[in-house]
Structures are given as structure tokens and as C-alpha cells.
Design an enzyme around this catalytic site. Sequence first.
Site, PDB file in Angstrom:
ATOM      1  CB  SER A 173      -0.854  -0.031   1.217  1.00  0.00           C
ATOM      2  OG  SER A 173      -1.846  -1.088   1.119  1.00  0.00           O
ATOM      3  CG  HIS A 194      -2.740   2.406   3.828  1.00  0.00           C
ATOM      4  ND1 HIS A 194      -2.266   1.484   4.722  1.00  0.00           N
ATOM      5  CD2 HIS A 194      -3.749   1.694   3.097  1.00  0.00           C
ATOM      6  CE1 HIS A 194      -2.724   0.368   4.299  1.00  0.00           C
ATOM      7  NE2 HIS A 194      -3.446   0.442   3.410  1.00  0.00           N
TER       8      HIS A 194
END
Length: 366
Positions: free
Chosen positions: A240, A305
Site C-alpha cells: 500500500s 498508507h
Amino acid sequence: METRRLRLDPENTGFIAVENFTSLVEHHELQLDPSKLDMLLALVQSNEEGQVCYQELIELMSSKRSSSFRRAIANGRRTLQREILLDETGLGLYKRFVRYVAYEILPCETDRRWYFHQNRLCPPPVFIAIITIVQIIVFMCYGIMLNKWVLQTYQPDFMKSALVYHPGHRAQVWRFFSYMFMHVGLEQLGFNALLQLMIGVPLEMVHGILRISLLYMAGVLAGSLTVSITDMRAPVVGGSGGVYALCSAHLANVVMNWAGMRCPYKLLRMILALVCMSSEVGRAVWLRFSPPLPSSGPQPSFMAHLSGAVVGISMGLLILRSYEESLQKQCSWWVIVFSFITFLLFAIFWNIFAYELLGVQIPPPP
């Protein structure tokens, strides 16, 4: 090359008189495709002093343009005579795909035309494809071995993998990168693979393997390092960090060049992308703090993220805005590189000393 330079610029001023340049064009001594020739003619006519910078000519012939060249084209009195790409007919399947990529990624018609005419299939955009294939293979292997395809992190054998980043194994430096090949489950792998193929492959086609691989790996490294600083007890899995670096850079580039972007349904697609990315972050937060199943230790962190998105908005946006321009000549690029290196050195110091100084109780590594 030196002989030609002396003939074009006998006084070694760094500029070529328009008369000399026109003679080159008339005698077909410039081996340029029509789009490059149109651009150079636009450069000539936009220059009130009637001179062509010799270095600009060299960069154009080697498919490189400086920011001053692009500004001259953008601000020149002459408009390029070729029709816009959407009006071109009789294109083959590959050329139609290249045109689609040009309108998806580039905000300026001049850039789109430039990319369309100079694009070559070699080298192909292999980096994102190889990363995705390896991630799928690794996931399939662990899925078969564990007989589990969702929430694999709840299996102790999964966390024993030498690819997972775990704070207890942070001395094994490769784990700060290799965690990108492991995924929580089919849902995370599917989301990441879809995004990096849909966005990463077109970006790699336009900006090249070197720049996009640098951006992706910077997001991956920033993700694991940020987790080691902000969520010190948590492991990390999934690509991610790299995916969010690519997506955030592309979305920021679209927003900042909103009027020039010609991709269809851009507002709807922007909203959809933001909803999907936010949902994935929300899912990661939920799994981190409210795990649905009993586990032997903390679940993977969601900070990768967010740090990937920061890398995309900073480093990635500059890369995407510098199509066919040299990054090394831009002061802002060196500011970003210096900032990233500073963060890297701080993270190394933190991982060596902070855990012991702060008395952090790390879960025993599997």
C-alpha cells in the site's frame, strides 16, 4: 558534433542564428520527426532576438526538453499546426492505447502530442507488471500453504515469513522492502493490484521505469519506516505504501492541472478513487485496533498508507509535473531528496536507539 557546433555557432555564444537554423531545415540536416520540428519552429518564432539556444536544440534531438523550452512553446506566438490527437484517424490498436494513455496522464496538448509521436514499445513498462505478478505468486503460495485466503495475518505461520516486516526483526534490513509482497488477504491484494496496474502502468509508460520505480519504492520504504516510528509494536504487510504514492501523485497532478486534463469523467473518477482509497485506509484502521478474530499480537499498521500518500504528494507530484525535464536541474527536487534522506537518517537512528530508550515492549517475533 563539435564541427557542427562550430559551424552553427562560430563565436561560441551558445546560440544559433535563425538564418543558420533555417538553412539546416531547408537542407534536411535535422533528423527530426514532424512533431519535434513543429515544436522547434515554434521555439524559433517565439524568440524575439532571432536566436536558437544550441543546448535546446541538442536536448530536443535527444528527446529531452528543459523548462525554458517548454515555457517558450507555451508562451510563443506561433501555435503548432498539427491537429489534436483526438482528431487523428486510422490508428492501430497500440497507437490508440498510447493516445488513451497520453490523455489520461498528461495535461498539455503539446506534451500529449510529443509523447504520442516519440513513444516506442521498447523498453516496455515492466516494473509494475513484475511487482504485481510476484505479489500474486507469493499470495497464492501462502494461500495454498495456509489454506486461508482472507485475514492471513491471523495465522502464526504467515507472520513467520522472512518477508513480513516485524519490529522484532527490524535488524533484517530487507524486511523494510520485502513486506510489499505480502498481503492481509485477497481483498487487499485485489485492491492494490488493480490500482497499481490501472495507474502505475500508464505512469510508467509516460515517465519511464526509472522514475516510477523510484517513486514506488520510496513509498514502500517510507511506509515501513513510518510504522517503525509511529506504531512501534506493529508489523507491516502489503504494497500500500507504493500504491498510495502512485495514486496520490496522479490525483494531485490531475487536481493541479484540472483545466488541461482531458480524461473522460474525471470528476466522477476522482471521487470514486478517493472513496476507494479512504475505504481501504478505514479497513486497515479497523483491523489494527478492532481485530475481528483473536490474535497473538498486534495486527499490521495502517500508517504505510498515509506515508505513501505523503511521498506521492511531494516527490511524486514533482516527478509527474516534470515530464521530459531533468529533475537534477530543479532546486525543488533537491529539497525533496534532502528531506527524504533526512527522514531516512532519523528513522535509522530511531530504530537503533529509540526502542531501548523508550522501553517499548515489542511482541516476541514469531
